[in-house]
Design a protein around this motif. Structure first.
Motif, mmCIF file in Angstrom:
data_model
loop_
_atom_site.group_PDB
_atom_site.id
_atom_site.type_symbol
_atom_site.label_atom_id
_atom_site.label_comp_id
_atom_site.label_asym_id
_atom_site.label_seq_id
_atom_site.Cartn_x
_atom_site.Cartn_y
_atom_site.Cartn_z
ATOM 1 N N ASP A 5 -2.127 11.934 -51.836
ATOM 2 C CA ASP A 5 -1.421 11.089 -50.712
ATOM 3 C C ASP A 5 -0.880 9.927 -51.272
ATOM 4 O OD1 ASP A 5 -1.415 13.113 -48.964
ATOM 5 O OD2 ASP A 5 -3.597 12.676 -47.985
ATOM 6 N N GLU A 6 0.034 9.355 -50.715
ATOM 7 C CA GLU A 6 0.395 7.889 -51.222
ATOM 8 C C GLU A 6 -0.675 7.024 -50.503
ATOM 9 O OE1 GLU A 6 3.051 6.939 -52.940
ATOM 10 O OE2 GLU A 6 3.211 9.067 -53.562
ATOM 11 N N ASP A 7 -0.930 5.850 -51.418
ATOM 12 C CA ASP A 7 -1.796 4.837 -50.721
ATOM 13 C C ASP A 7 -1.405 4.686 -49.531
ATOM 14 O OD1 ASP A 7 -3.340 2.865 -50.570
ATOM 15 O OD2 ASP A 7 -2.434 1.429 -52.007
ATOM 16 N N ALA A 27 2.283 2.421 -47.333
ATOM 17 C CA ALA A 27 3.366 2.993 -46.311
ATOM 18 C C ALA A 27 3.954 1.340 -45.455
ATOM 19 C CB ALA A 27 2.657 3.762 -45.270
ATOM 20 N N GLU A 28 3.161 0.485 -45.665
ATOM 21 C CA GLU A 28 3.620 -0.705 -45.035
ATOM 22 C C GLU A 28 4.521 -1.673 -45.930
ATOM 23 O OE1 GLU A 28 0.117 -2.673 -44.022
ATOM 24 O OE2 GLU A 28 -0.506 -1.030 -42.747
ATOM 25 N N GLU A 29 4.498 -1.216 -47.189
ATOM 26 C CA GLU A 29 5.285 -1.937 -48.344
ATOM 27 C C GLU A 29 6.792 -1.207 -48.442
ATOM 28 O OE1 GLU A 29 3.107 -1.908 -51.866
ATOM 29 O OE2 GLU A 29 1.370 -2.648 -50.957
ATOM 30 N N PRO A 30 7.594 -1.883 -48.572
ATOM 31 C CA PRO A 30 8.901 -1.252 -49.060
ATOM 32 C C PRO A 30 9.065 -0.513 -50.163
ATOM 33 C CG PRO A 30 9.382 -3.526 -49.431
ATOM 34 C CD PRO A 30 7.912 -3.389 -48.788
ATOM 35 N N GLY A 31 9.445 0.702 -50.341
ATOM 36 C CA GLY A 31 9.596 1.618 -51.393
ATOM 37 C C GLY A 31 10.301 0.851 -52.427
ATOM 38 N N VAL A 32 10.416 1.733 -53.439
ATOM 39 C CA VAL A 32 11.228 1.357 -54.501
ATOM 40 C C VAL A 32 12.704 1.472 -54.129
ATOM 41 C CG1 VAL A 32 12.104 1.872 -56.999
ATOM 42 C CG2 VAL A 32 9.732 1.577 -56.561
ATOM 43 N N VAL A 64 7.507 10.644 -56.237
ATOM 44 C CA VAL A 64 6.978 10.796 -55.010
ATOM 45 C C VAL A 64 6.711 12.442 -54.813
ATOM 46 C CG1 VAL A 64 7.325 10.622 -52.676
ATOM 47 C CG2 VAL A 64 7.644 8.557 -54.155
ATOM 48 N N ARG A 65 7.794 13.045 -54.980
ATOM 49 C CA ARG A 65 7.714 14.496 -54.702
ATOM 50 C C ARG A 65 6.702 15.226 -55.462
ATOM 51 N NH1 ARG A 65 12.319 18.943 -53.944
ATOM 52 N NH2 ARG A 65 10.846 20.926 -54.274
ATOM 53 N N ARG A 66 6.599 14.803 -56.748
ATOM 54 C CA ARG A 66 5.371 15.463 -57.520
ATOM 55 C C ARG A 66 3.888 14.997 -57.031
ATOM 56 N NH1 ARG A 66 8.315 13.635 -62.612
ATOM 57 N NH2 ARG A 66 9.446 15.731 -63.231
ATOM 58 N N LEU A 78 16.267 7.773 -58.105
ATOM 59 C CA LEU A 78 16.167 9.222 -58.353
ATOM 60 C C LEU A 78 14.953 9.520 -59.073
ATOM 61 C CD1 LEU A 78 19.752 10.259 -59.356
ATOM 62 C CD2 LEU A 78 18.572 10.696 -56.958
ATOM 63 N N THR A 79 14.510 8.718 -60.017
ATOM 64 C CA THR A 79 13.411 8.880 -60.735
ATOM 65 C C THR A 79 12.106 8.584 -59.998
ATOM 66 O OG1 THR A 79 14.508 8.087 -62.794
ATOM 67 C CG2 THR A 79 11.839 7.965 -62.835
#
Length: 122
Positions: free
Chosen positions: A29-31, A35-40, A20-22, A14-15
């Motif tokens: 933009d995210e790096d 996008a190729e790496e799994p997210g937390v 990500v939302r902020r 949730l954190t």
């Protein structure tokens, strides 16, 4: 994985979602390589869910039973964690708490979990 650890990882998911939302709201933009790496969330889910061994000759019914037996407790604890976090956030919101952020509410919840407050159920 122990119940308290799963609950803390739910708070981590949730954190991370808030971070990500902020970032999106602030126009960052995210790096692109990320996008190729799994997210937390994906990493935490992989850690929380147990491995399942299925015999090669298992019937579909046996596979379903093995999967349900293996995943049931972990999924129940995860849903309990999300419900606990939602309830904690909702209580702060409904009480009109403007002195704490949602991140602070989640941090307090993580401390309560670490102290064993929710060891008997969420």
């Amino acid at each position: 994985m122990e119940r308290a650890e799963i609950l803390k990882r739910v708070i981590g998911i949730l954190t991370e979602a808030q971070d990500v939302r902020r970032a999106v709201e602030n126009g960052r933009d995210e790096d692109p390589g990320r996008a190729e790496e799994p997210g937390v969330a994906t990493l935490l889910l992989n850690e929380m869910l147990p491995s399942i061994r299925v015999p090669a000759d298992a019937s579909p019914q046996q596979v379903a039973a093995l999967v349900a037996e293996a995943l049931g407790p972990a999924l129940h604890t995860m849903v309990s964690g999300f419900s606990l976090a939602f309830t904690s956030l909702a209580i702060a919101h409904d009480a009109g708490r403007t002195d704490v952020s949602s991140i602070e509410v989640l941090q307090e919840l993580a401390l309560e979990i670490e102290a064993g407050t929710y060891d008997d159920g969420a």
